[in-house]
Design an enzyme around this catalytic site. Structure first.
Site, short mmCIF file in Angstrom:
data_model
loop_
_atom_site.label_atom_id
_atom_site.label_comp_id
_atom_site.label_asym_id
_atom_site.label_seq_id
_atom_site.Cartn_x
_atom_site.Cartn_y
_atom_site.Cartn_z
N CYS A 116 0.86 -1.19 0.00
CA CYS A 116 0.00 0.00 0.00
C CYS A 116 0.89 1.23 0.00
CB CYS A 116 -0.86 0.03 1.25
SG CYS A 116 -1.83 -1.47 1.46
N LYS A 158 3.08 -3.41 -7.85
CA LYS A 158 4.48 -3.17 -8.16
C LYS A 158 5.40 -3.91 -7.20
CE LYS A 158 8.00 -1.21 -10.16
NZ LYS A 158 8.43 -1.83 -11.44
#
Ligand code: M6R
Length: 625
Positions: A2, A620
């Site tokens: 996050c 990612k």
């Protein structure tokens, strides 16, 4: 993973200026920069870290604590207008506990809406804590929500306690890895804590920031402090106080040298294409000041203790995904250039192994983000066994750098596209330099041979530029073959990791079926899949046994498959359906071929209108095991 951001301060405001009608504070000649604007923009910059939900919390004298959150991307979030907000926090989520719903989005609050927190990481003991908090009202399925309720308990037990004290006490109760950012209605500070997840503080003029990554606030300040594990910090507009084990500590301030536009798209439609095109420049940065071509030596800015590399008996590379393929490339270079037995393991499968001598084993963890949980787990197992550990990473201050003995940075700059591109090239280049360093220190690599490798490396940026200049030919091939049923990538030797990486890139962003094989393996099974609808893409360069690979390609062509090859200059394979020329750079030619594969994947995906920078289901950086 996050992304979290916090901001407190008065950027873009001026005591003589009135608040404008939109709620921000106007300064002549400067853009309006309200707390809402800064937090919202920071979230956009962090969205690469996770993008299934977003939320914000603002604190201001009129409305107290205001929270807004929802599932979906940052731009779908209606940021509330809180004109007199003095500080705020924000979160962009990639779900781990609980699906991406509005309720599971951060910030999370306590029962009475007094505190709000955003969190990156996992609270491993959340179930135990939730049982203890059975009289609290929980509204989400997240592990995170125990934190505001614990804060509520602390603040209720000790009414003299402030947010800082409460966070310090709560931190002692949490197990796992986390970065937390908390605000409270009655507290004019942002309080943050870090353990195992990244958190960097930005120190502006009359403004303080905190985020998972500097790109969130680079527009406003370059002066940053990387928090250490166990640090708790209180942010106020005019400064940041850091505490460790309850005691105030000094943490140094570093200046970020990236240009702000390095983190923006710079005119390209997608970050991925921009990052593919950045490779000549990022590779120059990777190599800058590290090669001594005359002496045939390298200086990686890593202070290995004397003899650290000389008596290594084995090198074990641990990594995931693209970094694993960079590691596979490197393992071959380690054996060839360093004269050391080298293996590469998928990090989640890694174990030092029976019959090894851990204190003579060098474990090289390759990770762009430095935050991949599987890779960190492998490093911890290596450390526990007594191995020597080195990280090869792109991310200063990342968790892996704190876990290993030494770190070599790949210096590729920020990579926003979920698909790794420029960092793969810089990882291989850095690992090649490490292989030369080890080979030279062990006396396994003579100066002349080392010089050849270093010359090949210095030729890489120019060679890749030639590939980029030929992009139109790849776009044409993508048009012609992009709608095929499946794609097979093949190579031998150093071509194998590139074939695997080529297939990963294509499947990741186009959602097409793609597989990478050692070319010699085609005939042992995969050939059964070959049809006129399955193009074969081959690495036909130096370092990749081009002629032998071409024989295997011909076997596929005989079964009707179209054949596309990346071919060293000076070689000719007339039967290929499309040939892409690779300049002469010796053992790094397969790395140049990889750029053709990156462009092919990009154009196939682009023609299909895929979400290239944020492919479905992916993040990612993967910070869960
Ligand atoms: O940050 P890391 O290099 O440790 O990440 C490892 C993989 O998750 C990463 O390489 C992933 O495979 C890429 N998205 C591939 O493009």
């Amino acid at each position: 993973m996050c992304g979290i951001i916090g901001y407190i301060g008065a950027i873009g405001t001026d005591s003589d200026d009135e608040l404008d009608t939109d709620g921000g504070a106007a300064v002549s000649g400067a853009p309006t920069a309200s707390v809402g604007d800064i937090v919202h923009e920071g979230l956009r910059n962090l969205e690469y870290r996770g993008y299934d939900s977003a939320g914000v919390a603002f604190v201001g004298p009129t409305d107290g604590l205001t929270v807004a959150k929802r599932s979906g991307k940052v731009d779908g979030l209606l940021v509330p207008d809180v004109p007199d907000a003095t500080h705020g926090i924000g979160h962009t989520r990639w779900s781990t506990h609980g699906p991406p719903t509005d309720a599971n989005a951060h910030p999370h609050t306590d029962c009475v809406g007094d505190v709000a927190i955003v969190h990156n990481g996992i609270v491993e003991n959340h179930e135990t804590l939730k049982r203890e908090l059975s009289d609290h009202e929980f509204t989400s399925e997240t592990d995170t929500e125990v934190i505001p309720h614990l804060l509520e308990e602390m603040l209720a037990e000790d009414t003299d306690a402030d947010l800082l004290t409460a966070v310090q006490r709560v931190e002692d109760r949490l197990e796992g890895s986390y970065a937390i950012c908390a605000v409270r209605e009655a507290d004019d500070r942002i309080v943050v804590a870090r353990r195992g997840s990244p958190l960097v503080v930005g120190r502006g003029e009359n403004a303080s920031f905190v985020a998972s990554d500097v790109t969130a606030f680079l527009e406003y300040t370059r002066d940053v402090t990387y928090l250490e594990d166990g640090d708790v910090a209180a942010l106020e507009p005019d400064g940041v106080s850091v505490y460790h084990d309850g005691e105030p500590v000094e943490r140094g301030v570093e200046t970020v040298t990236w240009e702000a536009d390095a983190a923006e798209k710079g005119g390209y439609d997608h970050y991925m294409r921009k990052e593919i095109h950045e490779q000549p420049e990022s590779l120059r940065q990777t190599l800058a000041g590290r090669l001594d071509l005359d002496a045939g030596t390298v200086d990686l800015d890593v202070s290995f203790p004397p003899g650290y590399l000389a008596d290594v008996e084995e090198i074990q590379v641990v990594a995931c995904g693209t970094s694993n393929y960079a590691g596979r490339y490197a393992a071959r270079l380690f054996e060839e250039l360093s004269g050391v037995r080298a293996t590469v393991e998928i990090a989640s499968e890694y174990d030092v192994g029976a019959g090894r001598t851990p204190d003579r084993t060098l474990v090289v963890a390759v990770t762009q983000s430095g935050e991949t949980a599987d890779t960190l787990g492998a490093v911890r197992r290596a450390n526990a066994a007594g191995a020597r550990t080195v990280a090869v990473t792109n991310t200063l201050g990342s968790t892996v750098t704190r876990e290993v003995n030494e770190t070599a940075f790949i210096r590729a700059g920020p990579e926003i596209g979920v698909a790794a591109t420029k960092t793969f090239a810089s990882q291989v280049a850095t690992l090649a330099m490490l292989a030369v360093a080890i080979g030279r220190e062990r006396g396994a690599l003579g100066a002349a041979d080392a010089r050849t490798v270093l010359q090949n490396l210095s030729g890489l940026p120019g060679a890749i530029q030639q590939v980029l200049d030929a992009e139109a030919t790849v776009r044409e091939a993508a048009k012609e073959y992009g709608d095929s049923e499946a794609f097979f990538f093949v190579g031998r030797d150093l071509g194998v990791p590139v074939a695997l990486e080529g297939a990963l890139k294509l499947k990741e962003i186009s959602y097409d079926h793609a597989e990478g094989f050692a070319a010699g393996e085609l005939k042992h099974g995969p050939l059964a899949l070959v049809t006129p609808e399955t193009p074969v893409l081959a690495v036909l360069t130096e370092g990749a046994c081009a002629d032998e690979t071409m024989n295997n390609v011909t076997e596929a062509q005989t079964r009707g498959a179209p054949a596309l090859g990346c071919v060293s200059s000076g070689r000719e394979y007339d039967t290929l359906d499309a040939a892409f020329s690779v300049p002469d750079v010796g053992i790094v030619e397969p790395l140049v071929a990889n750029v053709y594969f990156q462009l092919f994947a990009y154009h196939v995906a682009n023609q299909k209108g895929r979400s290239i920078d944020k492919p479905r289901n992916l993040a990612k950086s993967v910070t869960v095991e």
